[in-house]
Write an enzyme that holds these catalytic residues in place. Structure first.
Site, PDB file in Angstrom:
ATOM      1  N   HIS A  69       0.828  -1.211   0.000  1.00  0.00           N
ATOM      2  CA  HIS A  69       0.000   0.000   0.000  1.00  0.00           C
ATOM      3  C   HIS A  69       0.860   1.258   0.000  1.00  0.00           C
ATOM      4  O   HIS A  69       2.085   1.224   0.180  1.00  0.00           O
ATOM      5  CB  HIS A  69      -0.935   0.000   1.211  1.00  0.00           C
ATOM      6  CG  HIS A  69      -0.240   0.010   2.539  1.00  0.00           C
ATOM      7  ND1 HIS A  69       0.374   1.121   3.064  1.00  0.00           N
ATOM      8  CD2 HIS A  69      -0.066  -0.983   3.470  1.00  0.00           C
ATOM      9  CE1 HIS A  69       0.890   0.847   4.239  1.00  0.00           C
ATOM     10  NE2 HIS A  69       0.637  -0.435   4.521  1.00  0.00           N
ATOM     11  N   CYS A 128       3.572  -4.712   6.560  1.00  0.00           N
ATOM     12  CA  CYS A 128       3.139  -4.441   5.190  1.00  0.00           C
ATOM     13  C   CYS A 128       4.317  -3.970   4.340  1.00  0.00           C
ATOM     14  O   CYS A 128       5.380  -3.618   4.850  1.00  0.00           O
ATOM     15  CB  CYS A 128       2.045  -3.374   5.178  1.00  0.00           C
ATOM     16  SG  CYS A 128       0.490  -3.909   5.905  1.00  0.00           S
TER      17      CYS A 128
END
Length: 415
Positions: free
Chosen positions: A323, A341
């Site tokens: 992301h 992440c």
């Protein structure tokens, strides 16, 4: 010439005619045998243990066809259900009796076609139709994912409505789950547990092809009072071969399409204590906006976060995404500072979001984190060795690798 008696088994085509003197040929057309051009009505020559058009019958009771006329014998018995499936059976050596050798399907319509031959060698024909009673308990299969366009790493899933533990019953279920794929693609089902199976090919699906899965278990007896029921098939359009590799030690992501590198992006991955999982993952979905909070994944205290996140591509159910992370842009390409992440600039994340598809491959290497779980946290199927994967099949366990007849029964090429 007198022939010794033998046991006749009904398989695909008509039974071989025992008497060669009458000029009959095996599996021949009616034009080849003048005696069978116009078969007479053999209603008075044969008897069934079922009544045409009567009350639905118990599928567990064998079907029998017998000769009731002297010097007449059965030459062919074909029993086909609503779905075109043939019922296996055996013909006696004398040709005076045929009986089924497998349970009939439940809740279906059967058509029986019987061929006879009298003492003059003339051929007769008799048909019967009847229904079987519905199953008392059904096994339904729910296939996944939903139909649509996916990447080359997308496995099929099959969730059963009832647990199946018995090895023979598992083999029966697995044989009825039919995957249609391009010719030459080898694949296998793997039992995750008593109610869930995953199917993947040995290698990724060929790019830009079509694959589908369906159940052939409707009405089929699985166990005591348990029969298969209708299930919705699934068709997938496989897109380009997209493979993403994130090197946690070099802090760069490489994006390949059909074997060609089309982008290299500086990233940050999980910091010590929150290191990103190593291994092959499959894209689970995409969300333009996600409000990410640490407490949803068990992170609190000084490490707690509550951030608006854009261009989020999910790769695990536990919350690992690729992301946009503009708050850490100074670390992209240099160090790992995330909570697991893979972060990148907003511009790069938007490009990644637009070019990635559910089912595409995202692989992480050189992380100090744990390995990706095979099952339970997304699709880690590709991290299991192919030999071990085959051992999870009720049909292929203990067999040599290759396209065996059992493989062919489960993996059929599209036309």
């Amino acid at each position: 010439m007198k022939h010794s008696p033998r046991l006749w088994t009904v398989i695909g085509c008509s039974l071989l005619v025992a008497s060669l003197g009458a000029g009959a040929t095996a599996c021949g057309s009616e034009e080849d045998n003048p005696l069978s051009v116009r078969p007479y009505d053999a209603a008075d020559q044969v008897a069934f243990n079922r009544t045409a058009g009567g009350r639905a019958v118990d599928p567990d009771k064998p079907l029998e066809v017998t000769v009731k006329a002297p010097r007449t014998r059965l030459t062919d018995v074909t029993v086909v259900d609503t779905h075109g499936r043939r019922l296996a059976g055996e013909l006696s050596a004398k040709g005076d009796r045929w009986h089924s050798t497998a349970p009939m399907a439940a809740g279906v319509h059967y058509t029986v076609t019987v061929g006879t031959e009298d003492e003059r060698g003339a051929s007769g024909r008799r048909t019967l139709a009847f229904d079987t009673t519905p199953a008392k308990k059904v096994l339904q299969v729910e296939f996944g994912p939903d139909g649509g366009t996916y990447g080359v790493g997308q496995p099929f899933t099959a969730e059963l409505s009832e647990p199946v533990k018995d090895k023979a019953q598992r083999a029966l279920v697995e044989r009825g789950l039919v995957v249609d794929a391009p010719s030459g693609v080898e694949g296998a089902w793997h039992w995750v547990d008593d109610k869930n199976l995953h199917y993947r090919p040995k290698d990724y699906w060929p790019a830009n092809t079509e694959v589908s899965v369906r159940s052939n278990l409707e009405g089929v007896k699985i166990g005591d009072e348990l029969h298969g029921t209708a299930s919705k098939p699934v068709k997938l359009e496989i897109g380009d071969r997209v493979e993403v590799t994130t090197d946690a030690s070099s802090h760069y992501l490489t994006f390949e399409r059909n074997g060609e590198v089309i982008n290299t992006i500086p990233v940050t991955t999980g910091k010590p204590g929150f290191s990103t999982r190593n291994g092959v993952k499959v894209v689970l979905g995409k969300q333009y906006f996600v409000q990410m909070r640490g407490d949803t994944v068990g992170i609190g205290g000084s490490e707690y976060y509550n951030l608006p996140v854009y261009y989020a591509t999910r790769v695990t159910w536990s919350g690992e995404y690729v992301h946009a992370a503009p708050w850490s842009i100074g670390s992209h390409g240099y160090e790992n500072v995330s909570h697991g992440c893979t972060g990148m600039s907003t511009g790069n994340a938007a490009w990644f979001y637009e070019n990635i598809t559910e089912g595409d491959i995202v692989k992480v290497i050189n992380s100090i984190g744990d390995d990706m779980d095979t099952f339970g946290n997304g699709y880690g199927d590709w991290n299991m060795d192919w030999k071990e994967w085959r051992e999870g099949s009720a049909l292929l366990k203990g067999t040599q690798e290759g396209r065996s007849p059992l493989d062919q029964a489960r993996l059929r090429p599209t036309v």
